[in-house]
Design an enzyme around this catalytic site. Structure first.
Site, PDB file in Angstrom:
ATOM      1  N   HIS A  73       2.282  31.506 121.525  1.00 27.11           N
ATOM      2  CA  HIS A  73       3.560  32.070 121.929  1.00 27.11           C
ATOM      3  C   HIS A  73       3.350  33.423 122.512  1.00 27.11           C
ATOM      4  CE1 HIS A  73       7.342  34.670 120.610  1.00 27.11           C
ATOM      5  NE2 HIS A  73       7.663  33.684 121.743  1.00 27.11           N
ATOM      6  N   ARG A  74       3.241  33.753 123.834  1.00 29.04           N
ATOM      7  CA  ARG A  74       2.864  35.015 124.443  1.00 29.04           C
ATOM      8  C   ARG A  74       1.260  35.165 124.371  1.00 29.04           C
ATOM      9  NH1 ARG A  74       7.896  38.595 122.244  1.00 29.04           N
ATOM     10  NH2 ARG A  74       9.618  36.767 122.598  1.00 29.04           N
TER      11      ARG A  74
ATOM     12  N   GLU B 198       2.380  30.007 126.061  1.00 32.53           N
ATOM     13  CA  GLU B 198       3.773  30.352 126.611  1.00 32.53           C
ATOM     14  C   GLU B 198       3.729  31.748 127.048  1.00 32.53           C
ATOM     15  OE1 GLU B 198       7.725  32.008 126.232  1.00 32.53           O
ATOM     16  OE2 GLU B 198       6.018  32.623 125.085  1.00 32.53           O
TER      17      GLU B 198
ATOM     18  N   ASP C  94       6.081  35.013 129.772  1.00 28.74           N
ATOM     19  CA  ASP C  94       7.341  35.311 130.283  1.00 28.74           C
ATOM     20  C   ASP C  94       7.059  35.960 131.460  1.00 28.74           C
ATOM     21  OD1 ASP C  94       8.929  34.903 127.672  1.00 28.74           O
ATOM     22  OD2 ASP C  94       7.074  36.141 126.984  1.00 28.74           O
TER      23      ASP C  94
ATOM     24  N   HIS D  54       7.759  40.281 128.343  1.00 28.90           N
ATOM     25  CA  HIS D  54       8.961  39.733 127.833  1.00 28.90           C
ATOM     26  C   HIS D  54      10.154  40.717 127.701  1.00 28.90           C
ATOM     27  CE1 HIS D  54      11.968  38.769 124.233  1.00 28.90           C
ATOM     28  NE2 HIS D  54      11.677  37.651 124.452  1.00 28.90           N
TER      29      HIS D  54
ATOM     30  N   GLU E 183       8.095  30.883 131.126  1.00 29.31           N
ATOM     31  CA  GLU E 183       9.564  31.155 130.638  1.00 29.31           C
ATOM     32  C   GLU E 183      10.049  32.311 131.527  1.00 29.31           C
ATOM     33  OE1 GLU E 183      12.797  33.342 127.675  1.00 29.31           O
ATOM     34  OE2 GLU E 183      10.997  32.461 126.866  1.00 29.31           O
TER      35      GLU E 183
ATOM     36  N   LYS F 183      12.550  35.203 132.734  1.00 33.48           N
ATOM     37  CA  LYS F 183      13.203  35.938 132.275  1.00 33.48           C
ATOM     38  C   LYS F 183      14.258  36.214 133.154  1.00 33.48           C
ATOM     39  CE  LYS F 183      12.791  37.066 128.381  1.00 33.48           C
ATOM     40  NZ  LYS F 183      13.052  36.116 127.267  1.00 33.48           N
TER      41      LYS F 183
ATOM     42  N   ASP G 183       2.837  31.796 117.149  1.00 29.53           N
ATOM     43  CA  ASP G 183       2.468  33.009 117.142  1.00 29.53           C
ATOM     44  C   ASP G 183       0.785  33.134 116.905  1.00 29.53           C
ATOM     45  OD1 ASP G 183       4.697  34.545 117.916  1.00 29.53           O
ATOM     46  OD2 ASP G 183       5.167  34.796 115.939  1.00 29.53           O
TER      47      ASP G 183
END
Length: 228
Positions: A6-7, A33, A35, A48, A99, A101, A222
């Site tokens: 996650h990020r 993943e 953003d 993000h 993702e 945004k 995470d």
């Protein structure tokens, strides 16, 4: 089940920096993943939040800065990376969940990813209208709808209607299993029946998905080390 950072791996490094985004691969992660937003001069960058407050403590909007101006802001020596520079150095044949945004970043992100990366890419967004447009235009690419509390008022029929054509995945919050477990499980089962991939975010405890792991295709976490 594929494990996505996650990020990157924000428990170790500042989220969405190159350091964070590359680190999960060293632990054997299947992908990451991240953003995408646009700078003032239209460059897709990986961050993000709308502002740099979380990144470096400065309350300035990303969209109000050119890329050159954005480069002046750093967190522990790291700058906000562009989508292109990450793709050029990312390991091949991994899974990237991009993702989107902002609506304006949608098509440009797709074009840059197609140009610079060889591997699995899933484009997702909370903006369902954007995903509708992109999946109509780019048949054959992988698109997914993101859901959170803003979508709880949708009926099951409205949710299922999104997946009638050219949709790869549903991106669902693992916290939903706590607040409306029966409904979410029924939705997952129906989507799986329709051969839609299930992506759960953000999963930081194996116990959170123990009873539904058979339905899950991807988890976003995470800390990829928990699952690897």
């Amino acid at each position: 089940m594929k494990i996505l950072g996650h990020r990157g791996i924000p428990v170790l490094y500042k989220e969405n920096t190159l350091q964070s985004l590359f680190a999960p691969f060293s632990f054997g992660a299947d992908g990451i993943e991240t953003d995408v937003r646009l700078t003032k001069d239209g460059v897709p960058v990986l961050i993000h939040d709308e502002t740099l407050t979380n990144f470096c403590g400065t309350d300035v909007r990303v969209r109000d800065l050119t890329l050159a101006e954005l480069r002046e802001y750093k967190s522990d020596g790291e700058t906000v990376p562009t989508l292109e520079e990450f793709l050029k150095f990312a390991p091949r044949n991994k899974c990237l969940n991009i993702e989107i945004k902002e609506y304006e970043a949608g098509e440009l992100s797709v074009l840059i990813c197609r140009k610079f990366y060889e591997g699995e890419i899933i484009f997702s967004s909370f903006n369902h209208h954007l995903i509708n447009e992109l999946k109509e235009k780019y048949n054959g690419l992988k698109f997914g709808y993101l859901f959170d509390e803003q979508h709880t008022s949708m009926s099951d029929e409205e949710i299922f209607a999104l997946f009638d054509k050219n949709t790869y995945s549903a991106h669902l919050p693992v916290v939903g299993l706590l607040y409306f477990p029966e409904r979410l499980l029924n939705i997952i089962k129906e989507l799986k029946r329709r051969e839609i991939k299930i992506v759960l975010w953000t999963v930081n405890d194996k116990n959170d998905i123990a009873r539904i792991s058979e339905y899950v295709d991807y988890i976003i976490t995470d800390d990829v080390r928990i699952f690897l």
